[in-house]
Scaffold this motif. Structure first.
Motif, PDB file in Angstrom:
ATOM      1  N   LEU A   5      45.245   4.070  83.395  1.00  0.00           N
ATOM      2  CA  LEU A   5      43.870   3.739  83.050  1.00  0.00           C
ATOM      3  C   LEU A   5      42.991   4.934  83.386  1.00  0.00           C
ATOM      4  O   LEU A   5      43.040   5.447  84.511  1.00  0.00           O
ATOM      5  CB  LEU A   5      43.405   2.514  83.849  1.00  0.00           C
ATOM      6  CG  LEU A   5      41.982   2.037  83.586  1.00  0.00           C
ATOM      7  CD1 LEU A   5      41.852   1.503  82.156  1.00  0.00           C
ATOM      8  CD2 LEU A   5      41.609   0.945  84.584  1.00  0.00           C
ATOM      9  N   PHE A   6      42.246   5.390  82.407  1.00  0.00           N
ATOM     10  CA  PHE A   6      41.239   6.426  82.626  1.00  0.00           C
ATOM     11  C   PHE A   6      39.889   5.727  82.743  1.00  0.00           C
ATOM     12  O   PHE A   6      39.473   5.010  81.833  1.00  0.00           O
ATOM     13  CB  PHE A   6      41.161   7.408  81.460  1.00  0.00           C
ATOM     14  CG  PHE A   6      42.346   8.320  81.290  1.00  0.00           C
ATOM     15  CD1 PHE A   6      43.435   8.267  82.122  1.00  0.00           C
ATOM     16  CD2 PHE A   6      42.352   9.250  80.272  1.00  0.00           C
ATOM     17  CE1 PHE A   6      44.522   9.113  81.967  1.00  0.00           C
ATOM     18  CE2 PHE A   6      43.424  10.105  80.101  1.00  0.00           C
ATOM     19  CZ  PHE A   6      44.515  10.039  80.939  1.00  0.00           C
ATOM     20  N   ILE A   7      39.200   5.944  83.848  1.00  0.00           N
ATOM     21  CA  ILE A   7      37.881   5.363  84.070  1.00  0.00           C
ATOM     22  C   ILE A   7      36.875   6.507  84.040  1.00  0.00           C
ATOM     23  O   ILE A   7      36.966   7.438  84.845  1.00  0.00           O
ATOM     24  CB  ILE A   7      37.819   4.625  85.423  1.00  0.00           C
ATOM     25  CG1 ILE A   7      38.896   3.541  85.468  1.00  0.00           C
ATOM     26  CG2 ILE A   7      36.428   4.048  85.655  1.00  0.00           C
ATOM     27  CD1 ILE A   7      39.140   2.982  86.863  1.00  0.00           C
ATOM     28  N   PHE A   8      35.925   6.430  83.108  1.00  0.00           N
ATOM     29  CA  PHE A   8      34.959   7.518  82.912  1.00  0.00           C
ATOM     30  C   PHE A   8      33.653   7.202  83.630  1.00  0.00           C
ATOM     31  O   PHE A   8      33.070   6.144  83.434  1.00  0.00           O
ATOM     32  CB  PHE A   8      34.685   7.730  81.422  1.00  0.00           C
ATOM     33  CG  PHE A   8      35.939   7.950  80.633  1.00  0.00           C
ATOM     34  CD1 PHE A   8      36.693   9.084  80.812  1.00  0.00           C
ATOM     35  CD2 PHE A   8      36.382   6.990  79.747  1.00  0.00           C
ATOM     36  CE1 PHE A   8      37.864   9.284  80.099  1.00  0.00           C
ATOM     37  CE2 PHE A   8      37.548   7.171  79.022  1.00  0.00           C
ATOM     38  CZ  PHE A   8      38.297   8.327  79.205  1.00  0.00           C
ATOM     39  N   GLN A  47      37.392   1.397  75.292  1.00  0.00           N
ATOM     40  CA  GLN A  47      36.067   1.178  74.731  1.00  0.00           C
ATOM     41  C   GLN A  47      35.018   1.725  75.686  1.00  0.00           C
ATOM     42  O   GLN A  47      35.248   1.790  76.900  1.00  0.00           O
ATOM     43  CB  GLN A  47      35.797  -0.319  74.565  1.00  0.00           C
ATOM     44  CG  GLN A  47      36.664  -1.017  73.570  1.00  0.00           C
ATOM     45  CD  GLN A  47      36.371  -0.632  72.135  1.00  0.00           C
ATOM     46  OE1 GLN A  47      35.239  -0.270  71.796  1.00  0.00           O
ATOM     47  NE2 GLN A  47      37.373  -0.690  71.280  1.00  0.00           N
ATOM     48  N   PRO A  48      33.851   2.054  75.157  1.00  0.00           N
ATOM     49  CA  PRO A  48      32.724   2.315  76.052  1.00  0.00           C
ATOM     50  C   PRO A  48      32.222   0.993  76.616  1.00  0.00           C
ATOM     51  O   PRO A  48      32.486  -0.071  76.053  1.00  0.00           O
ATOM     52  CB  PRO A  48      31.679   2.964  75.130  1.00  0.00           C
ATOM     53  CG  PRO A  48      32.050   2.526  73.758  1.00  0.00           C
ATOM     54  CD  PRO A  48      33.525   2.262  73.754  1.00  0.00           C
ATOM     55  N   TYR A  78      36.426   3.236  79.388  1.00  0.00           N
ATOM     56  CA  TYR A  78      37.794   3.338  79.879  1.00  0.00           C
ATOM     57  C   TYR A  78      38.746   3.576  78.709  1.00  0.00           C
ATOM     58  O   TYR A  78      38.412   3.282  77.555  1.00  0.00           O
ATOM     59  CB  TYR A  78      38.210   2.055  80.605  1.00  0.00           C
ATOM     60  CG  TYR A  78      38.359   0.887  79.658  1.00  0.00           C
ATOM     61  CD1 TYR A  78      37.249   0.167  79.236  1.00  0.00           C
ATOM     62  CD2 TYR A  78      39.597   0.552  79.129  1.00  0.00           C
ATOM     63  CE1 TYR A  78      37.376  -0.871  78.339  1.00  0.00           C
ATOM     64  CE2 TYR A  78      39.735  -0.492  78.226  1.00  0.00           C
ATOM     65  CZ  TYR A  78      38.612  -1.196  77.838  1.00  0.00           C
ATOM     66  OH  TYR A  78      38.735  -2.211  76.941  1.00  0.00           O
ATOM     67  N   LEU A  79      39.885   4.130  79.004  1.00  0.00           N
ATOM     68  CA  LEU A  79      40.992   4.240  78.055  1.00  0.00           C
ATOM     69  C   LEU A  79      42.263   3.843  78.774  1.00  0.00           C
ATOM     70  O   LEU A  79      42.425   4.119  79.965  1.00  0.00           O
ATOM     71  CB  LEU A  79      41.180   5.675  77.553  1.00  0.00           C
ATOM     72  CG  LEU A  79      40.245   6.230  76.505  1.00  0.00           C
ATOM     73  CD1 LEU A  79      40.681   7.652  76.139  1.00  0.00           C
ATOM     74  CD2 LEU A  79      40.195   5.366  75.265  1.00  0.00           C
ATOM     75  N   VAL A 105      36.762  11.700  85.463  1.00  0.00           N
ATOM     76  CA  VAL A 105      37.781  10.781  84.963  1.00  0.00           C
ATOM     77  C   VAL A 105      38.632  10.369  86.156  1.00  0.00           C
ATOM     78  O   VAL A 105      39.256  11.208  86.794  1.00  0.00           O
ATOM     79  CB  VAL A 105      38.705  11.438  83.913  1.00  0.00           C
ATOM     80  CG1 VAL A 105      39.721  10.410  83.389  1.00  0.00           C
ATOM     81  CG2 VAL A 105      37.905  12.052  82.775  1.00  0.00           C
ATOM     82  N   GLU A 106      38.608   9.090  86.477  1.00  0.00           N
ATOM     83  CA  GLU A 106      39.503   8.553  87.504  1.00  0.00           C
ATOM     84  C   GLU A 106      40.763   8.084  86.795  1.00  0.00           C
ATOM     85  O   GLU A 106      40.690   7.365  85.791  1.00  0.00           O
ATOM     86  CB  GLU A 106      38.843   7.389  88.238  1.00  0.00           C
ATOM     87  CG  GLU A 106      39.722   6.792  89.317  1.00  0.00           C
ATOM     88  CD  GLU A 106      39.016   5.668  90.073  1.00  0.00           C
ATOM     89  OE1 GLU A 106      37.770   5.652  90.098  1.00  0.00           O
ATOM     90  OE2 GLU A 106      39.729   4.816  90.609  1.00  0.00           O
ATOM     91  N   ILE A 107      41.914   8.482  87.292  1.00  0.00           N
ATOM     92  CA  ILE A 107      43.190   8.161  86.655  1.00  0.00           C
ATOM     93  C   ILE A 107      43.966   7.243  87.582  1.00  0.00           C
ATOM     94  O   ILE A 107      44.231   7.602  88.732  1.00  0.00           O
ATOM     95  CB  ILE A 107      43.991   9.445  86.374  1.00  0.00           C
ATOM     96  CG1 ILE A 107      43.169  10.376  85.496  1.00  0.00           C
ATOM     97  CG2 ILE A 107      45.338   9.108  85.732  1.00  0.00           C
ATOM     98  CD1 ILE A 107      43.666  11.797  85.481  1.00  0.00           C
TER      99      ILE A 107
END
Length: 115
Positions: A5-8, A47-48, A78-79, A105-107
């Motif tokens: 999970l990428f957290i923007f 999605q944003p 997130y992606l 970006v938190e991974i």
């Protein structure tokens, strides 16, 4: 292949305000990046996020409006991506357009739960 999970968070979107062309160019960079991830079979979804929301807290399940974090802490989207390991996930994240605006970006690796 594992899921990450990428957290923007954050970024100085204000630098783009006042210039619809700059905003459109930045949005196009996000679209191009996500299209490449999809074409490479790396993107699962994402999605944003809107800026409003609700926060549920504690044993009493208190509900408050929020999250009202400061701009640099606000989660913008997130992606969910496929990668072999953290090294590959980090490499994928380095092309994130949000980094150009000093965002982060938190991974996080998704753990599998056996049910």
């Amino acid at each position: 292949m594992k899921e990450f999970l990428f957290i923007f968070r954050g970024g100085d979107a204000g630098a783009l305000q006042g210039s619809p062309e700059a905003m459109q160019q930045h949005t196009q960079k996000w679209i191009n990046w996500m299209q490449k991830l999809a074409a490479d079979g790396k993107m699962i979804g994402g999605q944003p996020l809107s800026t409003d929301g609700k926060v549920l807290t504690g044993k009493n399940k208190k509900i408050t409006d929020g999250p009202y974090a400061e701009g640099k802490e606000l989660i913008g989207g997130y992606l969910l991506v496929h990668a072999d390991n953290y090294d590959e996930a980090v490499e994928i994240s380095k092309d994130c357009p949000g980094l150009e605006l000093d965002g982060s970006v938190e991974i996080r690796q998704i753990q599998e739960i056996q049910m």
